[in-house]
Design an enzyme around this catalytic site. Structure first.
Site, PDB file in Angstrom:
ATOM      1  N   ARG A  29      41.676  32.813  48.860  1.00 22.71           N
ATOM      2  CA  ARG A  29      40.366  32.475  48.300  1.00 22.71           C
ATOM      3  C   ARG A  29      40.392  31.011  47.859  1.00 22.71           C
ATOM      4  NH1 ARG A  29      39.637  36.129  43.462  1.00 22.71           N
ATOM      5  NH2 ARG A  29      37.710  34.965  43.257  1.00 22.71           N
ATOM      6  N   SER A  67      39.218  29.658  44.937  1.00 20.33           N
ATOM      7  CA  SER A  67      39.259  29.341  43.506  1.00 20.33           C
ATOM      8  C   SER A  67      40.561  28.661  43.132  1.00 20.33           C
ATOM      9  CB  SER A  67      39.086  30.619  42.677  1.00 20.33           C
ATOM     10  OG  SER A  67      40.264  31.406  42.712  1.00 20.33           O
ATOM     11  N   LYS A  95      45.678  43.642  41.679  1.00 21.22           N
ATOM     12  CA  LYS A  95      44.689  44.483  41.004  1.00 21.22           C
ATOM     13  C   LYS A  95      43.343  44.483  41.724  1.00 21.22           C
ATOM     14  CE  LYS A  95      43.204  40.991  37.592  1.00 21.22           C
ATOM     15  NZ  LYS A  95      41.784  40.899  37.970  1.00 21.22           N
ATOM     16  N   ASP A  96      43.126  43.519  42.644  1.00 19.26           N
ATOM     17  CA  ASP A  96      41.877  43.483  43.412  1.00 19.26           C
ATOM     18  C   ASP A  96      41.913  44.363  44.650  1.00 19.26           C
ATOM     19  OD1 ASP A  96      40.764  41.636  41.658  1.00 19.26           O
ATOM     20  OD2 ASP A  96      41.370  39.901  42.857  1.00 19.26           O
ATOM     21  N   THR A 112      33.915  39.662  28.598  1.00 20.33           N
ATOM     22  CA  THR A 112      34.791  40.268  29.597  1.00 20.33           C
ATOM     23  C   THR A 112      33.942  40.885  30.698  1.00 20.33           C
ATOM     24  OG1 THR A 112      36.443  41.977  30.067  1.00 20.33           O
ATOM     25  CG2 THR A 112      34.930  42.414  28.253  1.00 20.33           C
ATOM     26  N   SER A 156      35.236  43.282  32.508  1.00 19.56           N
ATOM     27  CA  SER A 156      35.995  44.499  32.798  1.00 19.56           C
ATOM     28  C   SER A 156      35.625  45.655  31.877  1.00 19.56           C
ATOM     29  CB  SER A 156      37.491  44.197  32.650  1.00 19.56           C
ATOM     30  OG  SER A 156      38.254  45.367  32.506  1.00 19.56           O
ATOM     31  N   ARG A 158      37.301  48.298  31.643  1.00 17.29           N
ATOM     32  CA  ARG A 158      38.583  48.715  31.060  1.00 17.29           C
ATOM     33  C   ARG A 158      38.866  47.962  29.770  1.00 17.29           C
ATOM     34  NH1 ARG A 158      42.999  45.918  30.766  1.00 17.29           N
ATOM     35  NH2 ARG A 158      42.222  44.378  32.238  1.00 17.29           N
ATOM     36  N   ARG A 159      38.694  46.643  29.814  1.00 17.98           N
ATOM     37  CA  ARG A 159      38.935  45.848  28.611  1.00 17.98           C
ATOM     38  C   ARG A 159      37.921  46.196  27.527  1.00 17.98           C
ATOM     39  NH1 ARG A 159      39.798  40.559  32.292  1.00 17.98           N
ATOM     40  NH2 ARG A 159      42.079  40.608  32.461  1.00 17.98           N
ATOM     41  N   ARG A 180      31.052  36.529  34.085  1.00 16.01           N
ATOM     42  CA  ARG A 180      31.707  36.267  35.354  1.00 16.01           C
ATOM     43  C   ARG A 180      32.094  34.804  35.379  1.00 16.01           C
ATOM     44  NH1 ARG A 180      30.242  37.976  41.091  1.00 16.01           N
ATOM     45  NH2 ARG A 180      32.328  37.083  41.171  1.00 16.01           N
ATOM     46  N   GLY A 181      32.769  34.411  36.445  1.00 13.65           N
ATOM     47  CA  GLY A 181      33.101  33.000  36.603  1.00 13.65           C
ATOM     48  C   GLY A 181      34.591  32.757  36.597  1.00 13.65           C
ATOM     49  N   VAL A 193      38.161  30.609  35.424  1.00 13.07           N
ATOM     50  CA  VAL A 193      38.772  30.459  34.104  1.00 13.07           C
ATOM     51  C   VAL A 193      38.068  29.380  33.282  1.00 13.07           C
ATOM     52  CG1 VAL A 193      40.888  29.739  32.909  1.00 13.07           C
ATOM     53  CG2 VAL A 193      41.018  31.343  34.822  1.00 13.07           C
ATOM     54  N   ARG A 211      34.751  30.753  31.932  1.00  7.67           N
ATOM     55  CA  ARG A 211      34.907  31.767  30.884  1.00  7.67           C
ATOM     56  C   ARG A 211      35.370  31.151  29.569  1.00  7.67           C
ATOM     57  NH1 ARG A 211      36.468  37.470  33.668  1.00  7.67           N
ATOM     58  NH2 ARG A 211      35.435  37.126  35.660  1.00  7.67           N
ATOM     59  N   CYS A 213      38.494  49.462  40.224  1.00 13.33           N
ATOM     60  CA  CYS A 213      38.732  48.666  39.031  1.00 13.33           C
ATOM     61  C   CYS A 213      37.471  48.474  38.209  1.00 13.33           C
ATOM     62  CB  CYS A 213      39.356  47.317  39.380  1.00 13.33           C
ATOM     63  SG  CYS A 213      38.226  46.133  40.120  1.00 13.33           S
TER      64      CYS A 213
END
Length: 329
Positions: free
Chosen positions: A21, A23, A91-92, A135, A137, A139-140, A161-162, A164, A167, A254
């Site tokens: 990717r 990024s 994790k993706d 976040t 997520s 999960r978080r 989103r976005g 680092v 964020r 996820c």
């Protein structure tokens, strides 16, 4: 799709084309893997930048499905022969193995924990009443809300989103009091020093596979897969296999509020046991199903997968099935 030639790619052996990717984080991760691949294969490696649906969509990850949105374009390039191998954040990756591709290597894992980046150097327990925590997520969000309730804190989780920079920028600008990011990503970008707290896994379990990278190649490229096996870390492989097997058995992507972590426990310098922990919760954090199991280190990925399925079965029996439909933040 753009190729960034390796300095070593002038003449001689043709370079291996490594898909990534665009990024900054993905490029940093792919650069680390490229170095490992060069050393293992003796061949030059060039990075091929590929834009994925997850990079162009502006929807929240929980709405567009989370798992797989950063992966499909890279996999299509592999299957078409445009690239020789691809690097993903593990994790993706969807838990189902794609036809025609092979997970050739899982290099040694970085810190799997989540990291808090808060204003004024605050820790989670020191956040002000009504703190807004960003976040993307579920999960978080689930575990942070449960932890806050246990601490007597009042927090509000805000979907973001976005990259680092974007964020952390929400915190620097004062729009949010804190954001939660993967510690591994901050480390690979050389920015772990911006974290104000690394979140204890007793409070917030990471996403299955968090902190690990996945190197895929075409299943038909047996020679390359054999060379890539040299950068595979067997302990990381069994740990993330157990975590992802648990996730698959819970039939969750996820975007669902599922956390899992397999810890390798050592007696001195010798790894003797593995502890697998899993959690499923409601988004508001009022209900969590948390279980763990500890036993000998699995001798193979198939044994690790079985461990994950067994713990998932216990979690389902304890009520996890009723929580799996939760999606919205």
């Amino acid at each position: 799709m753009n190729a960034t030639p390796s300095p070593a790619a002038s003449g001689g052996t043709p370079p291996l084309r490594l898909g990534t990717r665009r990024s900054a984080l993905a490029m940093a991760q792919s650069g680390l893997v490229a170095d490992l691949v060069r050393e293992a294969t003796g061949r030059p490696v060039e990075l091929v930048e590929i834009t994925t649906y997850g990079d162009t969509s502006r929807e929240h990850l929980a709405q567009i499905g989370g798992t797989g949105v950063f992966v499909s374009a890279l996999r299509e390039a592999l299957l078409s022969g445009e690239i020789d191998l691809a690097v993903h954040s593990l994790k993706d990756l969807p838990t189902a193995e794609p036809e025609g591709l092979r997970l050739a290597a899982v290099p040694r894992r970085e810190d799997p924990r989540d990291a808090l980046v808060a204003r004024d150097g605050l820790t989670f327990a020191g956040l002000p009443p009504g703190a807004r925590i960003g976040t993307g997520s579920p999960r978080r969000a689930s575990q942070l809300r449960a932890w806050a309730r246990a601490c007597g804190l009042d927090i509000d989780t805000v979907p973001i989103r976005g990259n680092v920079d974007t964020r952390i920028g929400y915190v620097r600008s004062g729009r949010l009091d804190a954001v939660v990011l993967a510690a591994a990503g901050l480390t690979r970008l050389g920015r772990i020093g911006e974290a104000t707290e690394l979140l204890d896994v007793d409070h917030v379990l990471p996403a299955p596979g968090q902190g690990a990278l996945a190197v895929e190649c075409a299943a038909s490229n047996v020679a390359l897969a054999a060379r890539l096996a040299a950068i595979d870390d067997p302990y990381t492989r069994v740990a993330v296999t157990a975590e992802r097997s648990l996730l698959a058995a819970l039939e969750a992507g996820c975007s669902a509020p599922v956390g899992a972590l397999a810890d390798l426990l050592a007696d001195g310098q010798v790894v003797t046991e593995m502890r697998l922990r899993g959690v499923v919760g409601t988004i508001d954090g009022t209900t969590l199903v948390q279980l763990s199991t500890t036993g000998p280190v699995p001798a193979s990925p198939s044994e690790a997968a079985e461990l994950g399925r067994e713990l998932a079965s216990e979690m389902l029996a304890k009520g996890a099935a009723g929580l799996m439909g939760e999606r919205a933040l």
